[in-house]
Design an enzyme around this catalytic site. Structure first.
Site, PDB file in Angstrom:
ATOM      1  N   HIS A   5       9.158 -69.002 146.582  1.00  0.00           N
ATOM      2  CA  HIS A   5       7.722 -69.431 146.463  1.00  0.00           C
ATOM      3  C   HIS A   5       7.889 -70.385 145.290  1.00  0.00           C
ATOM      4  O   HIS A   5       7.942 -70.149 143.885  1.00  0.00           O
ATOM      5  CB  HIS A   5       6.986 -67.929 145.676  1.00  0.00           C
ATOM      6  CG  HIS A   5       5.443 -68.294 145.348  1.00  0.00           C
ATOM      7  ND1 HIS A   5       4.898 -67.838 144.242  1.00  0.00           N
ATOM      8  CD2 HIS A   5       4.668 -69.232 146.003  1.00  0.00           C
ATOM      9  CE1 HIS A   5       3.566 -68.582 144.214  1.00  0.00           C
ATOM     10  NE2 HIS A   5       3.361 -69.103 145.196  1.00  0.00           N
TER      11      HIS A   5
ATOM     12  N   LEU B 146      10.377 -71.863 140.281  1.00  0.00           N
ATOM     13  CA  LEU B 146      10.666 -71.073 141.534  1.00  0.00           C
ATOM     14  C   LEU B 146      10.597 -69.571 141.589  1.00  0.00           C
ATOM     15  O   LEU B 146      11.561 -69.265 140.687  1.00  0.00           O
ATOM     16  CB  LEU B 146      12.139 -71.538 142.354  1.00  0.00           C
ATOM     17  CG  LEU B 146      12.182 -71.134 143.768  1.00  0.00           C
ATOM     18  CD1 LEU B 146      11.264 -71.278 144.722  1.00  0.00           C
ATOM     19  CD2 LEU B 146      13.719 -71.392 144.003  1.00  0.00           C
ATOM     20  N   GLU B 147      10.064 -69.018 142.295  1.00  0.00           N
ATOM     21  CA  GLU B 147       9.981 -67.370 142.266  1.00  0.00           C
ATOM     22  C   GLU B 147      10.661 -66.945 143.392  1.00  0.00           C
ATOM     23  O   GLU B 147      10.618 -67.451 144.610  1.00  0.00           O
ATOM     24  CB  GLU B 147       8.605 -66.949 142.230  1.00  0.00           C
ATOM     25  CG  GLU B 147       8.657 -65.291 142.106  1.00  0.00           C
ATOM     26  CD  GLU B 147       7.277 -64.802 142.442  1.00  0.00           C
ATOM     27  OE1 GLU B 147       6.868 -63.589 142.045  1.00  0.00           O
ATOM     28  OE2 GLU B 147       6.256 -65.453 143.003  1.00  0.00           O
ATOM     29  N   VAL B 148      11.891 -66.264 143.034  1.00  0.00           N
ATOM     30  CA  VAL B 148      12.845 -65.732 144.142  1.00  0.00           C
ATOM     31  C   VAL B 148      12.241 -64.440 144.352  1.00  0.00           C
ATOM     32  O   VAL B 148      12.341 -63.597 143.356  1.00  0.00           O
ATOM     33  CB  VAL B 148      14.093 -65.676 143.892  1.00  0.00           C
ATOM     34  CG1 VAL B 148      15.123 -65.191 144.803  1.00  0.00           C
ATOM     35  CG2 VAL B 148      14.554 -67.309 143.606  1.00  0.00           C
TER      36      VAL B 148
END
Length: 91
Positions: free
Chosen positions: A66, A77-79
């Protein structure tokens, strides 16, 4: 629009609008052309990642990435791990 052009990619990031039917259709198509071991990522911010992964024969290769908007300014950045995301894909 040419899914076959993605056949040699190691990482494919889908960033279509937030519609489950659209995203699952994309992942169904990606599953048919992506090489074994390719990471299939979605940029969804709220749709069910497990449902998207279920559209493939390789849910272990699916991950959420995301990107925060605008990506060129918000360098975050969200993993997101799905239920079956493999450790190497998550790494």
């Amino acid at each position: 629009s040419d899914y076959a052009a993605l056949a040699s990619a190691d990482l494919i990031v889908e960033a279509a609008f937030e519609d489950m039917a659209v995203k699952t259709d994309i992942f169904l198509r990606l599953d048919q052309v992506a090489k074994p071991g390719a990471v299939l990522a979605t940029n969804t911010s709220y749709l069910d990642l497990d449902a998207i992964a279920a559209a493939t024969s390789r849910p272990q290769d699916v991950v959420g990435l995301h990107f925060f908007a605008p990506a060129n300014i918000m360098k975050l950045l969200e993993v997101v791990k799905a239920a079956h995301t493999a450790p190497d894909v998550l790494a």
